[in-house]
Design an enzyme around this catalytic site. Structure first.
Site, PDB file in Angstrom:
ATOM      1  N   HIS A 122       0.383   5.216  -2.504  1.00 40.85           N
ATOM      2  CA  HIS A 122       0.784   4.507  -3.728  1.00 40.85           C
ATOM      3  C   HIS A 122       0.351   5.241  -5.000  1.00 40.85           C
ATOM      4  CE1 HIS A 122       1.194   1.482  -6.806  1.00 40.85           C
ATOM      5  NE2 HIS A 122      -0.111   1.317  -6.879  1.00 40.85           N
TER       6      HIS A 122
ATOM      7  N   HIS B 210      -6.158   4.821 -10.301  1.00 43.42           N
ATOM      8  CA  HIS B 210      -5.984   3.570 -11.034  1.00 43.42           C
ATOM      9  C   HIS B 210      -6.389   2.316 -10.270  1.00 43.42           C
ATOM     10  CE1 HIS B 210      -2.045   3.140  -8.948  1.00 43.42           C
ATOM     11  NE2 HIS B 210      -2.219   1.855  -9.178  1.00 43.42           N
TER      12      HIS B 210
ATOM     13  N   GLU C  44     -10.784  -1.392  -8.917  1.00 45.27           N
ATOM     14  CA  GLU C  44     -10.419  -2.729  -8.493  1.00 45.27           C
ATOM     15  C   GLU C  44     -10.639  -2.925  -6.987  1.00 45.27           C
ATOM     16  OE1 GLU C  44      -8.080  -6.209  -9.975  1.00 45.27           O
ATOM     17  OE2 GLU C  44      -9.832  -5.045 -10.483  1.00 45.27           O
ATOM     18  N   ASP C  45     -10.244  -1.932  -6.210  1.00 47.20           N
ATOM     19  CA  ASP C  45     -10.125  -2.140  -4.760  1.00 47.20           C
ATOM     20  C   ASP C  45     -11.196  -1.463  -3.916  1.00 47.20           C
ATOM     21  OD1 ASP C  45      -7.865  -3.449  -5.482  1.00 47.20           O
ATOM     22  OD2 ASP C  45      -6.459  -1.907  -4.805  1.00 47.20           O
TER      23      ASP C  45
ATOM     24  N   ASP D 297       2.871   2.376 -12.403  1.00 47.14           N
ATOM     25  CA  ASP D 297       2.283   1.607 -11.296  1.00 47.14           C
ATOM     26  C   ASP D 297       3.212   0.452 -10.923  1.00 47.14           C
ATOM     27  OD1 ASP D 297       0.411   0.395  -9.531  1.00 47.14           O
ATOM     28  OD2 ASP D 297      -0.408  -0.802 -11.185  1.00 47.14           O
TER      29      ASP D 297
ATOM     30  N   ASP E  35      36.159  -3.354 -17.111  1.00 46.97           N
ATOM     31  CA  ASP E  35      37.325  -2.766 -17.748  1.00 46.97           C
ATOM     32  C   ASP E  35      36.979  -1.869 -18.915  1.00 46.97           C
ATOM     33  OD1 ASP E  35      39.491  -3.195 -16.374  1.00 46.97           O
ATOM     34  OD2 ASP E  35      40.355  -4.780 -17.639  1.00 46.97           O
TER      35      ASP E  35
HETATM   36 MN    MN Z   1      -1.443   0.107  -8.228  1.00 43.72          MN
END
Ligand code: MN
Length: 710
Positions: free
Chosen positions: A48, A72, A76-77, A139, A259
């Protein structure tokens, strides 16, 4: 599968090797940090961030943005801290990652849909570095591309958020390639059936029209070539959401929308744009009223182009856009076009720093605008959109409140609810206690701590900025004055009743009812308030009450108690005022004067201002100081002293040593030798003042010291 080496190859086209190396390092770091994590699709998580970096690479973003893209989701993770990133990759990258994480943490719940506009502004206000938004957009774009694996309800939530916020921000910043893709992906996620139907209809219509398109395209190209104008003619496709919106909003059938034949002509310079326009208008007849010159007057996001519509064969409309290559890059990439253009230069403009970048972009817009003549409105529009003057903060429930720049905690409290403002005693900003005068910043979460019965403070008026807070505080203070007037009025009335050997508590309800009619008041509180504020006289009211209670004629029961003084402590609040003319101090003989609307004003007995008021004995009260007084009182002194350097410091030292405060100090030089110092102090009382004067006398060459009255 797309790998880091594929990306590195691509970066070779516009970044120097050492920067590519740093991007790779960020990738390996992220790979390790996310080790073991997988995306819902089953792929390793690091695919990702790698894909996000690739999107940015296509926009030729700088190496720091690419590194931030790699990292990024790390804060957070994974267990990695901002400090660790700072040590590994330096401040700019760590700040970018932190900025993107902060945007990610703000979850956009369903109830916030109505606040989408504010949310957009908040995102912009928070992203002092415009690259934060660009990384965030990339992202979101990759998340939207890989939405397939999610639950349908979650899909819809993300799609709506994307449409309401991120697609619009992309539009605002002029990054149209991303905006269009976000819109179409969101549309497909929200309305899969409709999207599919339109998609199929577009494909078949395109097949039918292929030869007509080719014919128009080649005749346009041919006429440019004939005139010796350099330009490339491209057929244009409408994207799904714009077709759908036209069908829905203009209630047009699909056939009508399809059209239209759309073309874009890309050329070298502005002059060629207008010449090509002439050629095109010569080839096909233009539809009146459809020509738009966005080159002379660009759109707010910087978009520039000429638009015109022509009558094709059989009246079929042909839409043509004419612009330079630069304008084309701007139309596709907006603010990000800068990186596209700066690529290959030795100095990286980004290094200059964050906000400056976005400013430069705006400046570019302004310069374009200058060629088109002045338009303040345009400038304001761009400025407000990109750098909102307002700030946006969260309530604990996640609602967004919009406040003007410079707003404080108190302004916020009153904007939530007047009662919350009135009862506010403390506040937490992002969970930390903060002073009530703190100026707020976008993105903060505020929690107001209230206490029942707490009241606004006069001092708040010194720092609040909103009209709502200001008027609410004034209003509440007025109420407070009323409440205090009632209490003081009760004291005055009881004092006036004492000579009749009765009190309010002893009088009967029925007495009040009859007396109120005569006194023209609606309630006891109303009577007490008007007494406390000095609007009527206590002894008149007392006489009325006693008359009603006893039947007329009560002169006989007057006792000798009438001269008992009212005792005051200085903490009665707003209905007892200390006269500014004579500055009475505890220990001074004092007298009170009831002044209409203000309540009791305390003067020194010898105050000259009392002179004419003495003719009005009913409004004068004998007063006594209470034995326990904790307040400070102002007093003014006039000191004659030898002029010298450091005089103010000397005096200040003496006053502070004596445990008093200087409120004001003014010096007038009488001549070279003598100065007159006007000093206003706050002191506890007469004794305290005497000790201060004694200390001042001990200074060198002090003349007369006078306590000022009148
Ligand atoms: Mn992300």
């Amino acid at each position: 599968m797309f790998t880091i080496d594929d990306l590195a190859d691509r970066l070779g086209g516009y970044l120097p090797p050492d920067e590519i190396q740093q991007v790779k390092r960020a990738f390996y770091y992220a790979e390790q940090a996310h080790d073991g994590q997988r995306r819902r699709s089953g792929e390793p998580y690091v695919t990702h961030p790698l894909a996000v970096a690739n999107i940015l690479a296509n926009m030729h973003m700088d190496h720091q943005s690419l590194m931030a893209a790699m990292l990024h989701d790390v804060l957070e993770d994974t267990g990695v801290s901002k400090k660790a990133l700072l040590a590994q990759f330096g401040k700019p990258v760590a700040e970018l990652v932190d900025g993107v994480s902060k945007l990610t943490q703000i979850t956009f719940e369903d109830k916030a849909v109505a606040q989408a506009e504010n949310f957009q502004k908040m995102v912009l206000a928070m992203s002092r570095d415009i690259r934060v938004i660009i990384v965030k957009l990339a992202d979101r774009l990759h998340n939207m591309r890989t939405l397939g694996a999610l639950r349908p309800d979650k899909k819809r939530r993300i799609a709506r958020e994307t449409l309401e916020i991120y697609a619009r921000i992309a539009g605002r910043l002029g990054i149209n390639t991303i905006r269009v893709e976000l819109e179409d992906l969101s549309f497909q996620a929200l309305h899969p059936m409709r999207a599919e139907r339109i998609k199929r209809a577009v494909a078949s219509a395109r097949g039918n029209r292929r030869s007509a398109m080719r014919e128009i395209q080649s005749s346009l190209q041919q006429s440019l070539d004939d005139e010796g104008l350099k330009g490339t003619v491209i057929g244009r496709q409408k994207h799904l959401l714009s077709i759908y919106k036209k069908m829905r909003d203009q209630r047009k059938p699909f056939a009508d929308i399809m059209d239209v034949f759309g073309f874009r002509i890309i050329t070298e310079d502005v002059a060629s744009c207008y010449r090509i326009l002439g050629v095109v208008h010569n080839l096909y007849k233009p539809v009146p009223g459809r020509f738009k010159d966005y080159i002379a007057i660009p759109k707010a996001n910087g978009y520039q182009s000429l638009h015109t519509t022509l009558f094709g064969r059989g009246g079929m409309p042909i839409e043509v856009q004419i612009r330079t290559r630069e304008m084309e890059a701007m139309a596709n990439n907006g603010i990000a076009a800068h990186w596209l253009y700066k690529a290959g230069q030795t100095t990286h403009p980004i290094a200059e720093g964050s906000h400056a970048r976005a400013r430069a972009w705006v400046k570019g817009l302004l310069e374009m605008q200058r060629h088109a003549g002045d338009s303040l409105e345009f400038i304001e529009h761009v400025k407000n959109d990109l750098f909102p003057d307002d700030i946006y903060v969260f309530t604990p429930k996640g609602d967004i409140m919009e406040l003007p720049q410079g707003a404080t905690v108190i302004d916020f409290a009153y904007s939530v609810h007047t009662d919350i403002g009135n009862n506010c005693i403390a506040c937490r900003i992002d969970r930390h206690l903060a002073p009530l005068s703190t100026r707020l910043e976008s993105g903060q979460t505020l929690e107001i701590i209230t206490a029942p019965g707490a009241r606004p403070n006069l001092a708040w008026l010194n720092f609040v900025t909103t009209a709502k807070a200001r008027s609410a505080i004034r209003h509440a203070l007025k109420h407070q004055q009323q409440a205090e007037a009632v209490i003081f009025g009760r004291r005055l009335l009881n004092k006036a009743l004492a000579p009749f050997e009765t009190s309010l508590e002893e009088l009967d309800e029925s007495v009040f009812a009859r007396a109120f009619k005569e006194l023209d008041v609606s309630s006891l509180d109303a009577l007490l308030e008007s007494l406390g504020l000095g609007n009527r006289l206590a002894h008149v009211a007392a006489r009325r009450l006693v008359d009603v209670a006893h039947g007329e004629n009560t002169d006989c029961v007057l006792s000798a108690d009438s001269e008992k003084a009212v005792v005051i402590s200085g903490s009665e609040g707003m209905v007892i005022n200390f006269a500014r003319c004579c500055h009475p101090l505890p220990g001074d003989p004092i007298v009170g004067h009831l002044s209409v609307g203000k309540g009791l004003v305390v003067h020194r007995s010898e105050c000259k201002n009392l002179g004419d008021r003495k003719n009005d004995p009913e409004k004068l009260f004998a007063l006594e100081w209470s034995d326990n007084i904790n307040e400070d009182f102002p007093v003014a002194l006039r000191i004659e002293i030898e002029s010298r350097r450091g005089l103010v410091a000397e005096l200040a030292g003496v006053v502070t040593d004596a445990d008093a405060n200087i409120e004001r100090i003014g010096i007038e030089e009488r001549d070279a030798r003598l100065s007159i110092v006007n000093l206003t102090l706050s002191v506890k009382g007469r004794v305290h003042l005497a000790s201060i004067i004694k200390r001042i006398r001990n200074l060198h060459n002090v003349g007369k010291i006078t306590r000022m009255t009148n």
